[in-house]
Design a protein around this motif. Structure first.
Motif, mmCIF file in Angstrom:
data_model
loop_
_atom_site.group_PDB
_atom_site.id
_atom_site.type_symbol
_atom_site.label_atom_id
_atom_site.label_comp_id
_atom_site.label_asym_id
_atom_site.label_seq_id
_atom_site.Cartn_x
_atom_site.Cartn_y
_atom_site.Cartn_z
ATOM 1 N N LYS A 122 0.819 -1.220 0.000
ATOM 2 C CA LYS A 122 0.000 0.000 0.000
ATOM 3 C C LYS A 122 0.849 1.265 0.000
ATOM 4 O O LYS A 122 0.545 2.217 -0.720
ATOM 5 C CB LYS A 122 -0.995 0.005 1.179
ATOM 6 N N SER A 123 1.934 1.271 0.793
ATOM 7 C CA SER A 123 2.815 2.449 0.768
ATOM 8 C C SER A 123 3.548 2.561 -0.563
ATOM 9 O O SER A 123 3.684 3.650 -1.120
ATOM 10 C CB SER A 123 3.853 2.372 1.888
ATOM 11 N N THR A 124 3.993 1.419 -1.071
ATOM 12 C CA THR A 124 4.655 1.410 -2.377
ATOM 13 C C THR A 124 3.733 1.999 -3.434
ATOM 14 O O THR A 124 4.138 2.827 -4.252
ATOM 15 C CB THR A 124 5.037 -0.034 -2.756
ATOM 16 N N TYR A 125 2.465 1.556 -3.378
ATOM 17 C CA TYR A 125 1.484 2.068 -4.339
ATOM 18 C C TYR A 125 1.346 3.586 -4.192
ATOM 19 O O TYR A 125 1.403 4.335 -5.180
ATOM 20 C CB TYR A 125 0.133 1.391 -4.122
ATOM 21 N N LEU A 126 1.205 4.041 -2.937
ATOM 22 C CA LEU A 126 1.031 5.473 -2.696
ATOM 23 C C LEU A 126 2.188 6.274 -3.301
ATOM 24 O O LEU A 126 1.989 7.323 -3.911
ATOM 25 C CB LEU A 126 0.942 5.744 -1.193
ATOM 26 N N ARG A 127 3.398 5.736 -3.122
ATOM 27 C CA ARG A 127 4.573 6.471 -3.583
ATOM 28 C C ARG A 127 4.733 6.452 -5.103
ATOM 29 O O ARG A 127 5.515 7.243 -5.633
ATOM 30 C CB ARG A 127 5.837 5.943 -2.902
ATOM 31 N N THR A 128 4.005 5.556 -5.798
ATOM 32 C CA THR A 128 4.057 5.644 -7.263
ATOM 33 C C THR A 128 3.232 6.835 -7.746
ATOM 34 O O THR A 128 3.441 7.326 -8.841
ATOM 35 C CB THR A 128 3.479 4.384 -7.950
ATOM 36 N N LEU A 129 2.293 7.295 -6.895
ATOM 37 C CA LEU A 129 1.339 8.304 -7.362
ATOM 38 C C LEU A 129 1.946 9.694 -7.492
ATOM 39 O O LEU A 129 1.380 10.552 -8.151
ATOM 40 C CB LEU A 129 0.116 8.357 -6.429
ATOM 41 N N ASN A 130 3.084 9.960 -6.801
ATOM 42 C CA ASN A 130 3.788 11.221 -7.081
ATOM 43 C C ASN A 130 5.248 10.956 -7.425
ATOM 44 O O ASN A 130 6.112 11.801 -7.243
ATOM 45 C CB ASN A 130 3.662 12.219 -5.929
ATOM 46 N N ARG A 131 5.479 9.743 -7.877
ATOM 47 C CA ARG A 131 6.796 9.335 -8.386
ATOM 48 C C ARG A 131 7.899 9.443 -7.352
ATOM 49 O O ARG A 131 9.050 9.729 -7.677
ATOM 50 C CB ARG A 131 7.156 10.141 -9.647
ATOM 51 N N MET A 132 7.569 9.194 -6.085
ATOM 52 C CA MET A 132 8.624 9.183 -5.080
ATOM 53 C C MET A 132 9.490 7.932 -5.201
ATOM 54 O O MET A 132 10.607 7.887 -4.715
ATOM 55 C CB MET A 132 8.034 9.267 -3.661
ATOM 56 N N ASN A 133 8.941 6.876 -5.849
ATOM 57 C CA ASN A 133 9.750 5.672 -6.027
ATOM 58 C C ASN A 133 10.897 5.888 -7.000
ATOM 59 O O ASN A 133 11.813 5.082 -7.073
ATOM 60 C CB ASN A 133 8.880 4.508 -6.513
ATOM 61 N N ASP A 134 10.852 6.993 -7.744
ATOM 62 C CA ASP A 134 11.961 7.305 -8.643
ATOM 63 C C ASP A 134 13.278 7.388 -7.895
ATOM 64 O O ASP A 134 14.348 7.189 -8.459
ATOM 65 C CB ASP A 134 11.739 8.676 -9.311
ATOM 66 N N LEU A 135 13.179 7.727 -6.587
ATOM 67 C CA LEU A 135 14.405 7.954 -5.820
ATOM 68 C C LEU A 135 15.101 6.644 -5.472
ATOM 69 O O LEU A 135 16.260 6.631 -5.112
ATOM 70 C CB LEU A 135 14.088 8.682 -4.509
ATOM 71 N N ILE A 136 14.349 5.532 -5.559
ATOM 72 C CA ILE A 136 14.924 4.254 -5.178
ATOM 73 C C ILE A 136 15.517 3.590 -6.417
ATOM 74 O O ILE A 136 14.852 3.493 -7.441
ATOM 75 C CB ILE A 136 13.842 3.339 -4.560
ATOM 76 N N PRO A 137 16.785 3.158 -6.327
ATOM 77 C CA PRO A 137 17.379 2.502 -7.490
ATOM 78 C C PRO A 137 16.727 1.138 -7.729
ATOM 79 O O PRO A 137 16.154 0.544 -6.817
ATOM 80 C CB PRO A 137 18.854 2.363 -7.118
ATOM 81 N N ASN A 138 16.819 0.657 -8.959
ATOM 82 C CA ASN A 138 16.357 -0.698 -9.282
ATOM 83 C C ASN A 138 14.859 -0.894 -9.234
ATOM 84 O O ASN A 138 14.395 -2.009 -9.064
ATOM 85 C CB ASN A 138 16.987 -1.734 -8.343
ATOM 86 N N VAL A 139 14.105 0.185 -9.343
ATOM 87 C CA VAL A 139 12.655 0.021 -9.371
ATOM 88 C C VAL A 139 12.170 0.099 -10.810
ATOM 89 O O VAL A 139 12.570 0.981 -11.559
ATOM 90 C CB VAL A 139 11.959 1.115 -8.525
ATOM 91 N N THR A 140 11.353 -0.863 -11.211
ATOM 92 C CA THR A 140 10.755 -0.841 -12.541
ATOM 93 C C THR A 140 9.249 -0.733 -12.384
ATOM 94 O O THR A 140 8.667 -1.440 -11.569
ATOM 95 C CB THR A 140 11.069 -2.138 -13.312
ATOM 96 N N ILE A 141 8.635 0.138 -13.151
ATOM 97 C CA ILE A 141 7.194 0.329 -13.059
ATOM 98 C C ILE A 141 6.593 0.151 -14.445
ATOM 99 O O ILE A 141 7.091 0.723 -15.419
ATOM 100 C CB ILE A 141 6.874 1.735 -12.505
ATOM 101 N N THR A 142 5.540 -0.659 -14.538
ATOM 102 C CA THR A 142 4.811 -0.756 -15.804
ATOM 103 C C THR A 142 3.337 -0.482 -15.530
ATOM 104 O O THR A 142 2.894 -0.553 -14.391
ATOM 105 C CB THR A 142 4.939 -2.157 -16.438
ATOM 106 N N GLY A 143 2.615 -0.173 -16.592
ATOM 107 C CA GLY A 143 1.209 0.184 -16.414
ATOM 108 C C GLY A 143 1.030 1.676 -16.606
ATOM 109 O O GLY A 143 1.975 2.376 -16.982
ATOM 110 N N THR A 144 -0.171 2.154 -16.363
ATOM 111 C CA THR A 144 -0.445 3.570 -16.618
ATOM 112 C C THR A 144 -1.033 4.240 -15.389
ATOM 113 O O THR A 144 -1.929 3.702 -14.746
ATOM 114 C CB THR A 144 -1.496 3.715 -17.745
ATOM 115 N N ILE A 145 -0.488 5.412 -15.053
ATOM 116 C CA ILE A 145 -1.116 6.249 -14.043
ATOM 117 C C ILE A 145 -1.425 7.574 -14.718
ATOM 118 O O ILE A 145 -0.542 8.200 -15.305
ATOM 119 C CB ILE A 145 -0.193 6.500 -12.845
ATOM 120 N N LYS A 146 -2.695 7.969 -14.665
ATOM 121 C CA LYS A 146 -3.044 9.231 -15.300
ATOM 122 C C LYS A 146 -3.596 10.198 -14.276
ATOM 123 O O LYS A 146 -4.468 9.852 -13.484
ATOM 124 C CB LYS A 146 -4.072 9.000 -16.400
#
Lengths: 294, 252
Positions: free
Chosen positions: B44-68
């Motif tokens: 759930k936290s991981t999901y939340l952090r995809t919503l404002n691209r905070m996961n960009d800060l973590i190396p080795n993260v791959t994201i697929t799919g669409t967030i609009k």
């Protein structure tokens, strides 16, 4: 022996070792201060040196030390700051940054006399800067840069990542986060590092003997035009510093009161470095308090 | 019919080889509070952090799919993360005020954006702190360090700091888990005040909290979205057995 006695013995041993270290330090400081402080006077601190006669001072050397220190800091601080920010805030772990870090490690463990000889060959001879304050400042930059870079990097490391996230989550760019949030928060610790490294630079002799030179021509303190040869500000004049002066008097001093001048100079040097250290602690704490508490 | 402000389609996230989010489809209407609940490590936290691209800060993260966000792809190659994070603000688990004064904390975003008008800044500070329900407590100490405040006050100043850049969506990652119960209930009251003006998405471990404040609740488990519905339905009448087990405290 039961564990309680073992504990007592261990603690006793550690106290003993710590006490021994403190004792050596106090003895050294005491010796330098007791033999040096009686030589100090306004005349001693301000008068130019005399090569063959009694009663010379260290005014020129003292000024040279500070001037060189300021120049060296002006050159090395921006570079070290940039390097530290790059290494800690931006660089990813790859072969390039590993190489840079290794280079910094090696540079910081380089004996300062080697830095001095390199400075002599490169700045003094190759670049025709001669024995000059500028050559000395460059040599000190080489000596200081790795230490300062590491100290600033450590300062940045003390700022928690939640601060970085906070800045970024607020819609600040990476650079805005670093320059407007992280750096101001790290200022007290960076300042402490800078002053402490200033103390090391101030006491450095080996790197300067072959770069800033071993002579201290008299200066005309009424002439502040940096292009005149007798001006204190002229960066192209040879400039013996206090630390070099001590080395020189002890190896080839021929003035009748060489011993006294050497003791006095040592005391001035030690007092100045102590002041740097106390100032670093005081300012760092004060700034930190001002920034963090009500 | 309300507008959908944020949509996620078939969102997968990998930490290296490990799949942490396994195809999430979840949309958010404008305004109101959505709570994300689920056991630790459910994503759930991981999901939340995809919503404002905070996961960009973590190396080795791959994201697929669409967030609009309002129809535009958050992960498009030309997407501006700085602008995204201005519109989608975030409050963290650990209160993280900057080590400056309360006033400076609140206007930091604006000041850096170049706003210099003192009157306008003053107005924003007061409005944001009032919205965050902390104005009365700090109005006499605006120029003192924010670090001198209690944890609960710090967290509300952090909320005010986010409000000051007038985002449309506010993400909160367990904002009360480091706080005492009194401070927590103040934060909850604050969020209830804000739900008419902002789209709020909150991750919480505290089921009671979700039931007290959220209009909608989404239940996550093992990187999957199990169920999302009106909060009342999730707690009183869950459609899924796993949700029911979690809600009734049989695991997690």
């Amino acid at each position: 022996m039961n564990s309680k006695t073992q504990n007592k013995v261990a603690i006793g041993g550690l106290y003993g070792i710590a006490g021994f270290v403190v004792l050596i330090l106090l003895a050294l400081l005491g010796f330098i201060l007791v033999s040096g402080v009686p030589q100090l006077s306004w005349h001693f601190l301000t008068a130019p040196g005399k090569a063959f006669l009694k009663g010379g001072g260290v005014g020129v050397q003292l000024f040279n030390s500070f001037y060189l220190l300021i120049l060296a800091m002006l050159i090395s601080f921006p570079i070290a700051l940039g390097a530290a920010i790059y290494l800690y805030e931006y660089a990813k772990d790859n072969w390039l940054t590993t190489t840079i870090r290794t280079a910094i490690e090696i540079l910081s463990s380089l004996p300062s006399v080697v830095v001095g000889l390199f400075g002599f060959l490169f700045f003094v001879v190759k670049l025709h800067l001669g024995f000059s304050i500028l050559s000395g400042a460059f040599a000190l930059t080489f000596f200081n840069l790795p230490l300062l870079t590491r100290s600033i990097e450590d300062s940045l490391r003390t700022i928690s990542d939640v601060q970085r996230e906070g800045g970024l989550a607020l819609g600040l760019s990476r650079w805005e986060t670093v320059s407007r949030v992280i750096l101001p928060a790290a200022v007290p610790s960076i300042l402490t590092g800078v002053i402490l490294s200033a103390g090391r630079v101030f006491g450095e002799a080996a790197a300067l003997i072959y770069t800033a030179g071993q002579s201290a021509p008299a200066l005309n303190f009424a002439d502040w035009n940096p292009f005149n040869i007798s001006s204190p500000l002229n960066p192209m004049r040879p400039a013996e510093t206090l630390a070099v002066h001590i080395w020189k008097i002890n190896s080839e001093g021929i003035m009748p009161d060489a011993k006294a001048i050497s003791s006095g100079s040592s005391a001035v040097l030690v007092i100045a470095i102590l002041l740097f250290n106390f100032a670093a602690r005081y300012l760092g704490k004060r700034l930190y308090k001002r920034l963090t508490s009500a | 019919m309300k507008e959908e402000i944020l949509t996620t389609q078939d969102l997968h996230l990998y930490y290296g080889d490990k799949e942490a989010l396994k195809g999430i489809n979840l949309n958010f209407d404008e305004k109101g509070i959505t709570a994300l609940i689920g056991p630790s490590g459910c994503g759930k936290s991981t999901y939340l952090r995809t919503l404002n691209r905070m996961n960009d800060l973590i190396p080795n993260v791959t994201i697929t799919g669409t967030i609009k966000f309002k129809g535009s792809d958050l992960y498009a190659p030309n997407a501006d993360t700085v602008q995204i994070r201005k519109e989608i603000g975030m409050v963290f688990q650990q209160p993280n005020p900057f080590p400056f004064s309360i006033y400076d904390n609140v206007i930091y975003g604006l000041r850096i954006a170049g706003e210099k008008d003192k009157e306008k800044l003053d107005a924003v500070v007061e409005k944001s702190l009032r919205q965050a329900a902390v104005w009365d407590e700090v109005k006499d100490h605006l120029h003192e360090s924010a670090l001198a405040l209690s944890g609960g006050q710090q967290q509300r100043v952090c909320i005010a700091r986010v409000l000051a850049v007038s985002p449309e969506i506010i993400l909160l990652d367990e904002p009360t888990s480091a706080l005492d119960p009194v401070s927590s209930s103040q934060i909850e009251a604050t969020l209830l005040n804000l739900r008419h003006d902002y789209t709020i998405i909150i991750v919480t471990h505290n089921l009671q909290q979700a039931s007290r404040i959220a209009d909608r609740t989404a239940f996550f488990m093992n990187g999957e979205l199990i169920e999302v519905d009106q909060t009342k339905n999730i707690f009183m009448n869950p459609a899924n057995k796993q949700t029911e087990d979690y809600i009734s405290g049989r695991f997690g």
